[in-house]
Design an enzyme around this catalytic site. Structure first.
Site, PDB file in Angstrom:
ATOM      1  CE1 TYR A   1       2.964  10.086  13.397  1.00  0.00           C
ATOM      2  CE2 TYR A   1       1.345   8.660  12.370  1.00  0.00           C
ATOM      3  CZ  TYR A   1       1.726   9.905  12.815  1.00  0.00           C
ATOM      4  OH  TYR A   1       0.870  10.975  12.680  1.00  0.00           O
TER       5      TYR A   1
ATOM      6  CG  ASP B   1      -7.062   9.995   6.567  1.00  0.00           C
ATOM      7  OD1 ASP B   1      -8.027  10.644   6.147  1.00  0.00           O
ATOM      8  OD2 ASP B   1      -6.368  10.364   7.536  1.00  0.00           O
TER       9      ASP B   1
ATOM     10  CG  HIS C   1       4.072   9.591   4.581  1.00  0.00           C
ATOM     11  ND1 HIS C   1       3.278   9.649   5.689  1.00  0.00           N
ATOM     12  CD2 HIS C   1       3.860   8.377   4.026  1.00  0.00           C
ATOM     13  CE1 HIS C   1       2.606   8.518   5.803  1.00  0.00           C
ATOM     14  NE2 HIS C   1       2.940   7.718   4.807  1.00  0.00           N
TER      15      HIS C   1
ATOM     16  CE1 TYR D   1      -1.206  12.825  15.921  1.00  0.00           C
ATOM     17  CE2 TYR D   1      -2.349  11.156  17.201  1.00  0.00           C
ATOM     18  CZ  TYR D   1      -1.948  11.653  15.986  1.00  0.00           C
ATOM     19  OH  TYR D   1      -2.284  10.984  14.832  1.00  0.00           O
ATOM     20  NE  ARG D   2       0.121   7.358  15.399  1.00  0.00           N
ATOM     21  CZ  ARG D   2      -0.836   6.927  14.572  1.00  0.00           C
ATOM     22  NH1 ARG D   2      -1.792   7.753  14.200  1.00  0.00           N
ATOM     23  NH2 ARG D   2      -0.844   5.696  14.132  1.00  0.00           N
TER      24      ARG D   2
END
Ligand code: ADP
Length: 603
Positions: free
Chosen positions: A144, A205, A444, A525-526
């Site tokens: 992100y 996670d 990623h 959502y993000r």
């Protein structure tokens, strides 16, 4: 024989606030060697400092000298080098998983406050010199944007390094109060060290992120307390003009319910500080889950991609009724193959997406066998209570032809199943990193749309993801994550950070998926910093009324526009209309300067 030098030891939690607990040291070393074994990217030797727009070089250096005067010279660093490091030794200078150019989203300097008062000093300083600032807690918001500021040349405030105390754990109320630098690893160890065996922290996670930063970005974990934002109670926040507020019951001096009742009295401003650029959170409280007196993990597999729709219809009522008690995870088998930690070249040398037939061939060797979907869940409570729920779940899941329950007693202790077992019972781990090795120099980014828990919606989003990834020659690692009444599809795309064409494809693919989803009424959502403008633009009901509201608040609370400009697509007045937005047409992170400030304090 390997030509790589031996890797250095991962810093321990006892040595550094963001280190690895001793119990996970060997796993961290393994992860580090696996990443390093296939790494080819050289680190940049840049020396030029990325100056923020609107600030001349001499003013910038004068400002930095002044900041050193306020905080001490050891607590301000200029950014002259970028090193991507790896998860456990993450940079605070830029996005370690950069999907844009490596030095597109970089800081000019990093500052390390040790108290709320010092954070206030930094904010006053930023207002004086009109220098953008960008707070991070640990900076591991991987996928992100990590530690990167949205505005190139902003000064990153690394709160975690010196503000990392667990301020309180209340074993009776089952709550905690933390500073920004407390990771899930650290909170878990602290709970154990203080002997509170009856308390669980909910963990995501991977456990290296901060409890506070993850909640602010609305991350999730896997016990029944998985909605981290929902589980918070009470914040202390430094506003963009330097005032400090406490939300909820914290506003009442001497009150002892700050971590118990999040709402206090009157309007509840907490939401303004989540995924936002309206404040720097210096303390935050959370509920901790009491040990439920027993727990039991289970795993079901389902044979075909097409089972998705029926499966989601089965999951919805079970999840809303809390028979499925924790955030429900339905993973595609490709993710399971990724978790083997091997590069994609192990399976396939061709171009384009790895064919399904090869994924299924590889899946035959997994302990869970060949399948398309895997459901990892946990039942909580004493045995009789678990039995009641597990029987219902079994009956429902077995309605899918070819469904299988994997017997945990047949799985070795090293199986990934036991990682999920630990995470769902509040024990943080690090193994989830493994799928990043799908490509050398693995980075990623995720497509994360929200939808109802319905077969029709799951299939629509799954189709978008597959079609676009096919078009852009990318493999996809999808997981459906069911909160309670909604689900997020998280499609992780792994790329080689050293291959610009692949990175371009990833950005184009994500932008296409975002637009496709919006056309059907789905929103994310993000997201990563690079897509915030685009996604904010899709939340445009009533002529963009929500953004107009956000901008009004931004201009009111942050008149000089110094705090994380552009975060979540909200730009302050000084930046608006100057081309700062990133889009498919203009991927440049910078705009054409900044406007004058409303007040004219002389520098
Ligand atoms: P983590 O601690 O999980 O590694 P980061 O430190 O990368 O997460 O933070 C994720 C995002 O949340 C940051 O980019 C920033 O926008 C926001 N954030 C993190 N910590 C704070 C804070 N203390 N106050 C305000 N915003 C924050």
């Amino acid at each position: 024989m390997s030509t790589k030098p031996a890797i250095s030891a991962t810093p321990l939690l006892s040595q550094r606030h963001n280190g690895i607990p001793a119990r996970l040291f060997d796993k961290a070393q393994e992860a580090k060697s696996a990443i390093s074994a296939i790494a080819t990217k050289s680190q940049s030797n840049r020396t030029a400092i990325a100056l923020p727009q609107g600030v001349g070089e001499s003013t910038f250096h004068r400002a930095i000298d002044a900041l050193r005067g306020h905080l001490g010279k050891d607590h301000v660093e200029l950014v002259t080098k970028l090193n991507d490091g790896w998860y456990m030794e993450n940079p605070n200078t830029h996005d370690a998983m950069h999907v844009a150019e490596e030095d597109a989203l970089v800081a000019s300097a990093i500052v390390y406050p040790s108290t709320t008062e010092e954070v206030q000093k930094i904010v006053h300083w930023a207002n004086k010199y009109r220098i953008p600032i960008s707070p991070i807690s640990i900076g591991r918001n991987y996928g992100y944007g990590g530690a990167a500021p949205r505005v190139r040349g902003a000064v990153v405030i690394d709160l975690g390094r010196r503000m990392n105390r667990v301020l309180d754990i209340n074993p009776d109320d089952c709550t905690c109060l933390v500073e920004p630098g407390v990771t899930y690893f650290a909170l878990y160890e602290e709970i154990q060290d203080r002997g509170f065996k009856h308390l669980w922290a909910d963990v995501p996670d991977i456990g290296g992120g901060s409890v506070l930063g993850n909640a602010l970005d609305r991350g999730v974990g896997y016990t029944p307390y998985g909605d981290h934002w929902m589980m918070h109670s009470g914040m202390e926040v430094v506003l963009p003009t330097g005032e400090v507020i406490r939300t909820g019951m914290g506003a009442l001096p001497g009150n002892n319910s700050w971590q118990l009742f999040p709402y206090g009295f009157g309007p509840t401003p907490d939401g303004l500080f989540s995924q936002s650029n309206l404040g720097i959170v210096t303390k935050m409280g959370f509920g901790l889950m009491p040990n439920p007196g027993g727990y039991e993990s289970y795993l079901y597999t389902f044979p075909k991609d097409e089972d998705l729709s029926q499966l989601i219809e089965i999951i919805r009522p079970l999840r809303i009724a809390m028979i499925l008690e924790n955030v429900a995870q339905l993973r595609h088998v490709s993710m399971q193959i990724g978790l083997e930690g091997k590069p994609r070249s192990t399976y396939y040398a061709g171009k384009g997406r790895v064919p399904d037939s090869i994924i299924h061939e590889a899946a035959k060797k997994l302990s869970s066998g060949d399948c398309s979907w895997l459901y990892y869940g946990m039942a909580y409570g004493p045995r009789e209570i678990r039995k009641y729920k597990l029987e219902i779940i079994h009956k429902e899941f077995m309605k899918i032809p070819g469904a299988r329950r994997i017997d945990p007693t047949t799985l070795p202790t090293t199986d990934y199943f036991w990682v999920r077992d630990r995470i769902a019972s509040g024990v943080p781990d690090i193994e989830e990193l493994r799928w990043v090795n799908w490509h050398p120099n693995g980075g990623h980014a995720a497509f994360s749309p929200v939808s109802p828990v319905r077969g029709h919606d799951a299939t629509a989003l799954w189709d978008i993801a597959r079609t676009r990834c096919e078009e852009f020659d990318l493999d996809l690692f999808p997981t459906f994550v069911v909160g309670l009444r909604e689900m997020h599809l998280i499609v992780e795309i792994v790329f080689n950070r050293d291959e610009p064409v692949m990175r371009n494809n990833v950005r184009a693919c994500l932008r296409a998926m975002i637009d496709d989803a919006a056309k059907l009424g789905y929103g994310e959502y993000r997201t990563h910093l690079a897509f915030m403008d685009q996604i904010a633009g899709t939340y445009n009901w009533n002529d963009g009324a929500l953004m107009k509201f956000n901008e009004k608040i931004k201009d009111c609370l942050d008149p000089n526009g110094i705090m994380a400009p552009g975060k979540s697509g909200v730009w302050p007045a000084r930046y608006r209309g100057r081309g700062w937005e990133m889009s498919a047409k203009d991927e440049a992170p910078e705009g054409l300067g900044v406007g004058p400030s409303p007040d004219s304090t002389k520098l």
